[in-house]
Design a protein around this motif. Sequence first.
Motif, mmCIF file in Angstrom:
data_model
loop_
_atom_site.group_PDB
_atom_site.id
_atom_site.type_symbol
_atom_site.label_atom_id
_atom_site.label_comp_id
_atom_site.label_asym_id
_atom_site.label_seq_id
_atom_site.Cartn_x
_atom_site.Cartn_y
_atom_site.Cartn_z
ATOM 1 N N ALA A 133 0.782 -1.467 0.019
ATOM 2 C CA ALA A 133 0.149 -0.200 0.079
ATOM 3 C C ALA A 133 0.971 1.359 0.013
ATOM 4 O O ALA A 133 1.827 1.424 0.688
ATOM 5 N N GLN A 160 -1.499 5.937 2.037
ATOM 6 C CA GLN A 160 -2.862 5.438 2.066
ATOM 7 C C GLN A 160 -3.069 4.114 2.826
ATOM 8 O O GLN A 160 -4.077 3.306 2.866
ATOM 9 N N VAL A 167 -6.327 1.685 3.351
ATOM 10 C CA VAL A 167 -6.024 0.185 2.752
ATOM 11 C C VAL A 167 -6.474 -0.984 3.818
ATOM 12 O O VAL A 167 -7.132 -1.662 3.614
ATOM 13 N N ARG A 176 -10.012 -1.106 4.804
ATOM 14 C CA ARG A 176 -10.874 -1.944 3.712
ATOM 15 C C ARG A 176 -10.411 -3.347 3.880
ATOM 16 O O ARG A 176 -11.310 -4.392 3.788
ATOM 17 N N GLU A 186 -9.010 -7.723 -4.085
ATOM 18 C CA GLU A 186 -7.988 -7.292 -4.787
ATOM 19 C C GLU A 186 -8.561 -6.110 -5.846
ATOM 20 O O GLU A 186 -7.789 -5.051 -6.224
ATOM 21 N N LEU A 221 -9.384 -3.051 -3.868
ATOM 22 C CA LEU A 221 -8.171 -2.470 -3.300
ATOM 23 C C LEU A 221 -7.114 -1.520 -4.524
ATOM 24 O O LEU A 221 -6.521 -0.757 -4.343
ATOM 25 N N LEU A 255 -4.799 -2.996 -5.741
ATOM 26 C CA LEU A 255 -3.524 -3.240 -5.679
ATOM 27 C C LEU A 255 -3.075 -4.646 -5.925
ATOM 28 O O LEU A 255 -4.035 -5.624 -5.517
#
Lengths: 154, 175
Positions: free
Chosen positions: A74, A78, A82, A85, A124, A127, A129
């Motif tokens: 992350a 953030q 993250v 979440r 995924e 996010l 990411l």
Amino acid sequence: MQLDATDRQLIDLYQRDLPVCDRPFLDVSRQLGITEEEVIGRLQSLQDHQVVSRVGPVFEHSRAGASLLAAVAAPEQQLDLVAARINRAPGVNHNYAREHTYNLWFVMTAPDETVLEERLGELEQQLRLPMLRLPMVEGYHIDLGFEIDWEALP
Amino acid sequence: MSTCTSPSDNGSTLDEQDRKLVLATQAGLPLVSDPWGALGQQLGMDHEDVLSRFQRMQETGAIRRVAAVPDHYKLGYRFNGMTVWDVRDDAIAEMGQRVGELPFVSHCYRRPRHLPYWNYNLFAMVHGTSRDEVEAKAGQIRKLLGATSAGDTILYSSAILKKTGLRLRKEKATS
């Protein structure tokens, strides 16, 4: 909480295996040469002070469904967002911040592999990411604790 | 509905009563002289039944162990280092075993690499009262692995953002 020699012995001897027998604490008391009542009192106190997180069964998670260690990198600014979440996602039961480019490490769980993959995929996507999926291929020493070096502790 | 377990299913069949026991003991056993009887009283089973279910779950591996599980952080192990190693594939079975046997390693697993992002395939969790202590223990692992490891790093935990016990059953018990 100040631990005395008997408390330490209790932890040393029983952090791996408590007898599963008719009267487990009586068994322990005989081994330590104290009364059953004292064993129970000491364990209760260790637990109350959270030195022992619990006295009880350690379940084999893989038998209870599917789980997997995952990590994301992350962006530093953030990280909190993250992490929040990830924590909210269904099935996440551990989440650690670690000092590395991959800075959030969490365990995703699900009743089975299909749901596990769905949950990971959804997270995924949410996010945005890329996620490292790191299932256990083999366990050489699984969550058995380790010998406590009492002298080295503060 | 069968409540039998056979060696081939590794005891993965937990019946409704087993599940109730699992749920009831996630936070620990009742700390009383007869914990099985006390559990039984909550759940409408008797001492014998509860005890034999625990014994069976342990035999089949559904329960790894029953233990007084210490909170290492509370004990003073403030530094948790996940040491990760890039071990040669042909050596990992043996080396993983040996690293896992080190007295200070609490968990040791093989996990897949994800090249080029992640080239570490052996994970060993190490705890210490200081970073120096974790480094020293990692040094012992490094020495043991020798040339079988092409690289390593330590990921220190900086915060526990979530840690819950077994997620198990709430979702399954209702299904």
